[in-house]
Design an enzyme around this catalytic site. Structure first.
Site, mmCIF file in Angstrom:
data_model
loop_
_atom_site.group_PDB
_atom_site.id
_atom_site.type_symbol
_atom_site.label_atom_id
_atom_site.label_comp_id
_atom_site.label_asym_id
_atom_site.label_seq_id
_atom_site.Cartn_x
_atom_site.Cartn_y
_atom_site.Cartn_z
ATOM 1 N N TYR A 142 39.691 46.939 52.653
ATOM 2 C CA TYR A 142 38.674 47.947 52.948
ATOM 3 C C TYR A 142 38.920 48.632 54.295
ATOM 4 O O TYR A 142 38.279 49.631 54.617
ATOM 5 C CB TYR A 142 37.268 47.332 52.943
ATOM 6 C CG TYR A 142 36.799 46.861 51.577
ATOM 7 C CD1 TYR A 142 37.386 47.348 50.411
ATOM 8 C CD2 TYR A 142 35.790 45.933 51.450
ATOM 9 C CE1 TYR A 142 36.970 46.921 49.162
ATOM 10 C CE2 TYR A 142 35.358 45.497 50.205
ATOM 11 C CZ TYR A 142 35.964 45.990 49.057
ATOM 12 O OH TYR A 142 35.539 45.560 47.819
ATOM 13 N N LYS A 192 45.764 35.623 45.915
ATOM 14 C CA LYS A 192 46.714 35.858 44.828
ATOM 15 C C LYS A 192 48.116 35.718 45.420
ATOM 16 O O LYS A 192 48.887 36.680 45.491
ATOM 17 C CB LYS A 192 46.507 37.254 44.238
ATOM 18 C CG LYS A 192 45.160 37.445 43.554
ATOM 19 C CD LYS A 192 45.151 37.163 42.067
ATOM 20 C CE LYS A 192 46.088 38.032 41.287
ATOM 21 N NZ LYS A 192 46.114 37.638 39.856
ATOM 22 N N ASP A 224 41.800 35.182 40.429
ATOM 23 C CA ASP A 224 41.384 35.518 39.057
ATOM 24 C C ASP A 224 40.959 34.249 38.316
ATOM 25 O O ASP A 224 39.940 34.236 37.610
ATOM 26 C CB ASP A 224 42.489 36.272 38.302
ATOM 27 C CG ASP A 224 43.852 35.622 38.428
ATOM 28 O OD1 ASP A 224 44.036 34.764 39.303
ATOM 29 O OD2 ASP A 224 44.752 35.968 37.632
ATOM 30 N N ASP A 248 34.035 40.011 47.872
ATOM 31 C CA ASP A 248 33.028 40.968 47.428
ATOM 32 C C ASP A 248 32.682 40.689 45.960
ATOM 33 O O ASP A 248 31.513 40.565 45.584
ATOM 34 C CB ASP A 248 33.620 42.380 47.582
ATOM 35 C CG ASP A 248 32.570 43.463 47.528
ATOM 36 O OD1 ASP A 248 31.399 43.134 47.343
ATOM 37 O OD2 ASP A 248 32.941 44.652 47.656
ATOM 38 N N ASP A 252 29.311 38.187 44.443
ATOM 39 C CA ASP A 252 28.318 38.789 43.553
ATOM 40 C C ASP A 252 28.239 38.023 42.245
ATOM 41 O O ASP A 252 27.158 37.790 41.701
ATOM 42 C CB ASP A 252 28.673 40.252 43.262
ATOM 43 C CG ASP A 252 28.023 41.194 44.268
ATOM 44 O OD1 ASP A 252 27.505 40.698 45.287
ATOM 45 O OD2 ASP A 252 28.035 42.414 44.037
#
Ligand code: NAD
Length: 367
Positions: A142, A192, A224, A248, A252
């Site tokens: 980000y 990852k 993942d 993020d 959630d």
């Protein structure tokens, strides 16, 4: 010794409504547990814009940097939607996070027994769930450069850069290990590393930091797979640490394991101050809920649980935080519900202040 200091920024919409209930809880701990705070209050978001033409006045910023912890309600609302980007209510919150350098975002996913039916997952998968996701908050994709939309040949290309320095990884890893030490002493790091160099470095640095925490059982998982495991069997985790982007999404996802937005607290922590306490901002995950603002319908529990996090992580009052969480557990078990927690069986919901009063009563009963 002077009392620890707390700056309260109620903000907009339901922010002031839920914060009024937190004030009752703070007062209770002062009166009944000898845990007094020097509480001051100020404006943020649209409320600050209305008063000062800016979503965060410089004086408020200076106060936030000077206190032991900041407790924020929520910012934003339709009234401010058309303001210039630079003075939008959210800018006030972003400035606080940036100038306090809050790099470690703590999002618990805790399932209260009485609400296990609210989850979209089977009851036995979520009942008793208590995990914590630590998300790196100030770096990664980000923020990385280069970023932008560029011309390349005869088409455009969108670019963002995943970038982490060793020190950025080390400081959030340290904060996650510290947390694991206070909890179940299990930490799972997610990246990852199979396809990303930043993931390889992330894993190496986390292992290095882990050498200082031999008691913590460290594991690694591709992010993942982590997402799959979170919905398959979330109770396998205690603390999870991950980067800004994966955090993020994963936080959630984990949050929704437990049901209503009105129940979710968060903490954002930075480097230790001179007194050893981390710079800290505590806030509910939800926004200003303009659709129910002013109607006494808001659930104050997310904000009250944010104060419980402050007790635990800023003020070293883990036992008192547990007392507050147990009081909330009791109130829910007794069937006290705000409108957002009403099940299909119906009933009469309590108001925002009705919920606050019920929690104070349960606290009294805990003595
Ligand atoms: P929201 O979280 O405010 O509301 C989403 C839904 O959840 C609404 O139906 C609302 O009524 C309900 N809800 C939220 N909190 C609740 C509570 N405590 N009790 C009962 N019900 C609750 O998200 P939104 O509607 O997308 O955004 C509204 C405003 O809040 C926008 O201006 C947005 O920018 C802002 N916002 C602020 C923050 C923050 O301050 N950290 C976070 C998210 C959104």
């Amino acid at each position: 010794m002077s009392n620890p200091s707390l700056l309260i920024l109620p903000g907009d919409g339901i922010g002031p409504e839920v914060m009024a209930e937190v004030r009752k809880i703070i007062d209770w701990f002062g009166a009944k547990r000898g845990l007094a705070f020097d509480v001051s209050e100020d404006l943020v978001g649209g409320a600050a814009y209305d008063a000062h033409g800016t979503p965060l006045h410089d004086d408020t910023m200076a106060r936030a940097l000077a206190v032991d912890a900041v407790l924020l309600g929520a910012v934003g609302g339709p009234k401010y939607d058309n303001l210039d980007f630079s003075v939008k209510p959210e800018r006030g919150l972003l400035r606080l996070r940036k100038e306090m350098d809050l790099f470690s975002n703590l999002r618990p996913a805790q399932c209260f027994d009485a609400l296990a039916d609210f989850s979209s997952l089977k009851k036995d998968v979520v009942a008793g769930l208590d995990i914590m996701i630590v998300r790196e908050l100030t770096s990664g994709v980000y923020f990385g450069e280069p970023r932008g939309i560029f011309e390349e040949g005869n088409e455009r290309v969108g670019v963002n850069t995943q970038r982490y320095t060793e020190s950025e990884i080390a400081r959030v890893a340290k904060s996650a290990f510290e947390l694991a030490m206070r909890r179940g002493k299990k930490l799972c790091s997610m990246e990852k590393a199979n396809v990303m160099e930043s993931g390889i470095l992330w894993r190496e640095v986390v292992i290095e930091v882990g050498k200082d925490y031999p008691e913590v059982e460290l594991s690694h998982m591709y992010a993942d797979n982590g997402a799959m495991q979170l919905v398959r069997w979330p109770k396998q985790f205690d603390v999870i640490v991950t980067d800004n982007l994966f955090g993020d999404l994963l936080s959630d996802c984990a949050a929704m394991l437990t049901g209503s937005l009105g129940m979710l607290p968060s903490a954002s922590l930075g480097a230790p101050m001179a007194n050893g306490r981390p710079k800290a901002l505590y806030e509910p995950v939800h926004g200003s809920a303009p659709d129910i603002a002013g109607q006494a319908k808001a659930n104050p529990i997310a904000c009250i649980l944010s104060f419980a996090m402050a007790l635990r992580y800023s003020f070293d009052q883990g036992a008192e935080a547990a007392r507050l969480e147990a009081a909330i557990q009791q109130v829910l078990a007794d069937g006290v519900r705000t409108a957002d927690l009403m099940g299909p069986e119906g009933g009469v919901p309590v108001t925002t202040s009705g919920m606050g009063d019920a929690i104070v009563k349960a606290l009294d009963a805990s003595l």
